[in-house]
Scaffold this motif. Structure first.
Motif, PDB file in Angstrom:
ATOM      1  N   LEU B   4       0.855  -1.189   0.000  1.00  0.00           N
ATOM      2  CA  LEU B   4       0.000   0.000   0.000  1.00  0.00           C
ATOM      3  C   LEU B   4       0.889   1.237   0.000  1.00  0.00           C
ATOM      4  CD1 LEU B   4      -2.878   1.300   0.505  1.00  0.00           C
ATOM      5  CD2 LEU B   4      -2.305   1.215   2.922  1.00  0.00           C
ATOM      6  N   LEU B  14     -10.407  -2.096  -1.496  1.00  0.00           N
ATOM      7  CA  LEU B  14     -10.731  -2.602  -0.153  1.00  0.00           C
ATOM      8  C   LEU B  14     -12.108  -2.124   0.284  1.00  0.00           C
ATOM      9  CD1 LEU B  14      -7.399  -2.180   1.869  1.00  0.00           C
ATOM     10  CD2 LEU B  14      -8.148  -4.117   0.499  1.00  0.00           C
ATOM     11  N   ARG B  20      -9.435  -8.638  -0.765  1.00  0.00           N
ATOM     12  CA  ARG B  20      -9.278  -8.869   0.665  1.00  0.00           C
ATOM     13  C   ARG B  20      -7.898  -9.478   0.927  1.00  0.00           C
ATOM     14  NH1 ARG B  20     -11.972  -5.575   2.200  1.00  0.00           N
ATOM     15  NH2 ARG B  20     -14.065  -5.586   3.038  1.00  0.00           N
ATOM     16  N   PRO B  21      -6.836  -8.723   0.676  1.00  0.00           N
ATOM     17  CA  PRO B  21      -5.499  -9.301   0.848  1.00  0.00           C
ATOM     18  C   PRO B  21      -5.252  -9.693   2.305  1.00  0.00           C
ATOM     19  CG  PRO B  21      -5.381  -6.934   0.434  1.00  0.00           C
ATOM     20  CD  PRO B  21      -6.805  -7.327   0.264  1.00  0.00           C
ATOM     21  N   GLU B  22      -4.536 -10.802   2.494  1.00  0.00           N
ATOM     22  CA  GLU B  22      -4.286 -11.287   3.844  1.00  0.00           C
ATOM     23  C   GLU B  22      -3.299 -10.372   4.567  1.00  0.00           C
ATOM     24  OE1 GLU B  22      -3.126 -15.476   6.011  1.00  0.00           O
ATOM     25  OE2 GLU B  22      -3.397 -15.427   3.845  1.00  0.00           O
ATOM     26  N   ILE B  24      -1.155  -6.649   4.271  1.00  0.00           N
ATOM     27  CA  ILE B  24      -0.913  -5.371   3.592  1.00  0.00           C
ATOM     28  C   ILE B  24       0.296  -4.727   4.255  1.00  0.00           C
ATOM     29  CG2 ILE B  24      -1.829  -3.076   3.065  1.00  0.00           C
ATOM     30  CD1 ILE B  24      -4.643  -4.271   3.298  1.00  0.00           C
ATOM     31  N   ALA B  26       2.118  -1.211   4.431  1.00  0.00           N
ATOM     32  CA  ALA B  26       2.044   0.212   4.073  1.00  0.00           C
ATOM     33  C   ALA B  26       3.457   0.773   4.008  1.00  0.00           C
ATOM     34  CB  ALA B  26       1.212   0.965   5.105  1.00  0.00           C
TER      35      ALA B  26
END
Lengths: 161, 260
Positions: B4, B14, B20-22, B24, B26
């Motif tokens: 991200l 999202l 729906r990534p397990e 993330i 940032a």
């Protein structure tokens, strides 16, 4: 769930957030701050504009888990009790409010503009508010409100009463 | 693992439950990705925002492209790395990177890989970036002031480009780069138009500003439009895109030829 600590409107808040939750959801659903409006959820309308570490962003495009340790200011931080701040007052006085849904985002975006540029031109005002949609007013009175707020703040400073 | 950056693309996915990534990660506060180095060569970290590009882009065309993007809120969040990562044919910085002949710098645990922009995009939202690679920077040689970016859309803010065009005339290196956005599956380099423009600068002198003739500008526009592979979609028809490209090609040439 992830636990985060975030400073919101000067107060340190600790809360648990979902992995995919936006800052907007956290503000509205967990911290009881419904001033930032939830409309498009894709950064198109600006109704959820907040200041994140003093930078104007759409709260719907910020991952809540990523604001751990950061500072957020929302529209709720502007008025002092029932005393409106100069931008809010200018919006009321010029009739820049119809349904009112877009107003909090516009007020926050106006603050971000006037902080950087206390005497914006008409073009600069339109540009600064280009990420905030209003479907009622046609923008004329909104632009007028920004000019009025700029004038008040220029003459009296932010704490003008 | 999903990366991200500014969130202007991924957060929408999202919010609407499309992804729906397990995990993330940032990266918006990774300082190493936020730098701009300039010494004749520009290295722009992937985390540089569009707002930052307005003031310091290392390319006039890139600053103009950043200016067209979204709104203050979007420009404060979105990054060049994100534009590259999403790899949309409508990504406004991408025609500029094509015209600058930029290099995309990718890094994984295995090491660093440098990919010319021309080889980077493989289709709409598709690139050669592997799942284990992070975009760390874009690099290019500073090309001087004769460059511009323009696009056509329904309004000046918050609108996806219907067609975009970047033109870079590097007078010192005698090079013309043109990149076309939103008019094919990837960013298109119109080779014939670039060759025709080089001929015009050979004739007029690379070091001098000149005013191209109306017929030369028109011909350049025609060659640009001929190279496009646009489709009809909700934003515009293929015919409209070709027309817009011809107009923009002529206008861009007239603009940059007068800058030296």
């Amino acid at each position: 769930m992830t636990r985060i600590t975030v400073t919101v409107n000067g107060a340190r808040e600790e809360t648990a957030v979902e992995a995919h939750e936006s800052l907007l959801t956290t503000l509205r659903e967990r911290l009881g701050l419904p001033g930032s409006k939830n409309a498009c959820e894709q950064g198109e309308c600006g109704s959820c504009s907040v200041l994140l570490d003093d930078v104007l962003v759409c709260a719907c495009l910020v991952l809540a888990a990523s604001v751990d340790g950061r500072e957020v200011r929302t529209v709720e931080s502007l008025a002092d009790g029932s005393a409106l701040d100069p931008v809010q007052r200018a919006f009321v006085e010029t009739g820049a409010v119809q349904c009112g849904f877009c107003t909090p985002g516009l007020v926050v975006a106006t603050h971000a503009l006037l902080r950087e540029n206390p005497e914006p031109s008409l073009a600069e005002i339109r540009e600064a508010l280009s990420g905030n949609l209003c479907r009622c007013t046609g923008y004329g009175q909104i632009v007028e409100a920004v000019q009025r707020a700029a004038k008040t703040m220029y003459l009296h400073g932010l704490d003008d009463e | 693992m999903t990366v991200l950056a500014g969130g202007t693309d991924l957060m929408v996915e999202l919010n609407f439950g499309r992804r729906r990534p397990e995990h993330i990660v940032a990266i918006d506060r990774v300082g190493e990705l936020a730098g701009i180095e300039r010494n004749g060569h520009v290295r722009m970290g992937a985390g540089v925002t569009y707002t930052r590009m307005l003031a310091d882009a290392g390319s006039q065309a890139l600053a103009e492209a950043a200016r067209t993007i979204g709104s203050p809120q979007i420009r404060n969040a979105g990054t060049i790395g994100g534009n590259l990562g999403t790899a949309s044919p409508a990504g406004d910085t991408l025609p500029v990177l094509a015209a600058l002949e930029a290099t995309v710098v990718l890094r994984s645990k295995a090491g660093e890989r440098r990919v010319p922009f021309a080889d980077y995009m493989t289709g709409p939202k598709k690139s050669v970036r592997r799942a284990d690679e992070l975009i760390v920077a874009a690099e290019w040689d500073e090309a001087g002031p004769a460059q511009t970016y323009m696009f056509v859309s329904t309004r000046n803010a918050m609108a996806i480009s219907i067609a975009g065009l970047a033109m870079v005339v590097d007078r010192a290196r005698k090079r013309v780069g043109i990149g076309l956005g939103s008019c094919g599956p990837t960013i298109i380099r119109p080779a014939d138009a670039e060759g025709f423009a080089r001929g015009l600068f050979d004739e007029a002198g690379w070091e001098r500003p000149h005013r191209p003739s109306e017929s030369a500008a028109k011909e350049l526009g025609r060659l640009v439009a001929a190279a496009a592979r646009p489709i009809d979609d909700v934003r515009g028809t293929a015919a409209y895109r070709r027309h817009a490209l011809a107009v923009m090609g002529a206008r861009a040439l007239s603009r940059v030829a007068q800058i030296a």
